[in-house]
Scaffold this active site. Structure first.
Site, PDB file in Angstrom:
ATOM      1  N   HIS A 177       0.741   0.664   1.636  1.00 54.84           N
ATOM      2  CA  HIS A 177       1.813   0.561   2.632  1.00 54.84           C
ATOM      3  C   HIS A 177       1.381   1.207   3.957  1.00 54.84           C
ATOM      4  O   HIS A 177       1.528   0.599   5.027  1.00 54.84           O
ATOM      5  CB  HIS A 177       3.066   1.243   2.072  1.00 54.84           C
ATOM      6  N   GLU A 178       0.827   2.415   3.876  1.00 50.46           N
ATOM      7  CA  GLU A 178       0.425   3.115   5.107  1.00 50.46           C
ATOM      8  C   GLU A 178      -0.759   2.418   5.767  1.00 50.46           C
ATOM      9  O   GLU A 178      -0.817   2.300   6.996  1.00 50.46           O
ATOM     10  CB  GLU A 178       0.086   4.582   4.801  1.00 50.46           C
TER      11      GLU A 178
HETATM   12 NI    NI Z   1       6.215   2.423   6.529  1.00 49.44          NI
END
Ligand code: NI
Length: 207
Positions: free
Chosen positions: A170-171
């Site tokens: 996600h990051e």
């Molecule tokens: Ni985010």
């Protein structure tokens, strides 16, 4: 240190492809990292990428909850950035190379490279500090390997599963201007956290 303003979805900084960090040990980068950790913790998040604080550089921070479900069981207990710590099985959160456990403290990853470790994918619940109040079920690689450096130029390298793998993917996506809705395949599984907590197990069963 300072608490930074978090960009919300719609701000163009979240859609940029970020630039590599030339000097991870530069005082400006160290200050940014310290502020990002403080901002993440103030917001109750478990991960934060530089573009989310309006800096288009390839770095992110995360801190896995001490105890966490490996297999997300619902949007209220296994979201991502904006999620409070929940009940969990610490052994299942991920695998740190060399330690056999997920990292406990905040992890700083500068100029990261994230790769799938195999073909398996999983559908897990995520949130994002840049998309407050929403939750969604997002497909991700089940197991990834990642590497990068910290502010001292030390190599950071690990293999991750469970929430650890989700957070890193996600990051890392943020660094390429990618937000989780862009990874979604079933938009029925996107909603407000409160409603998804009440109803999503039913929806997930249909998905
Ligand atoms: Ni985010």
């Amino acid at each position: 240190m300072a608490i930074l303003k978090i960009a919300r979805m719609g701000h163009p900084v979240l859609l940029q492809r970020c630039l590599p960090v030339d000097d991870p040990g530069h005082p400006d980068i160290r200050r940014l990292v310290a502020d990002m950790i403080e901002t993440m913790e103030d917001a109750g998040g478990i991960g934060l990428a530089a573009p989310q604080v309006h800096v288009a550089l390839r770095l992110f921070v995360f801190r896995l909850p001490a105890a966490r479900m490996a297999r997300p069981d619902g949007p209220g207990t296994a979201g991502q950035e904006g999620d409070p710590p929940g009940e969990a099985d610490p052994a299942a959160a991920g695998v740190g190379v060399g330690t056999g456990a997920a990292p406990a403290g905040p992890v700083v990853l500068i100029n990261p490279v994230v790769e799938a470790a195999d073909e398996a994918t999983v559908l897990g619940w995520e949130g994002c500090l840049s998309i407050p109040g929403l939750r969604a079920a997002v497909p991700r690689h089940a197991r990834v390997r990642y590497r990068g450096v910290d502010c001292d130029g030390r190599a950071v390298e690990a293999e991750a599963t469970g929430l650890h793998a989700v957070v890193v993917q996600h990051e890392n996506d943020h660094l390429d201007g990618m937000l989780y809705p862009m990874r979604m395949t079933d938009f029925r599984l996107l909603g407000f956290q409160e409603e998804m907590t009440r109803f999503a197990p039913v929806l997930a069963g249909e998905a």
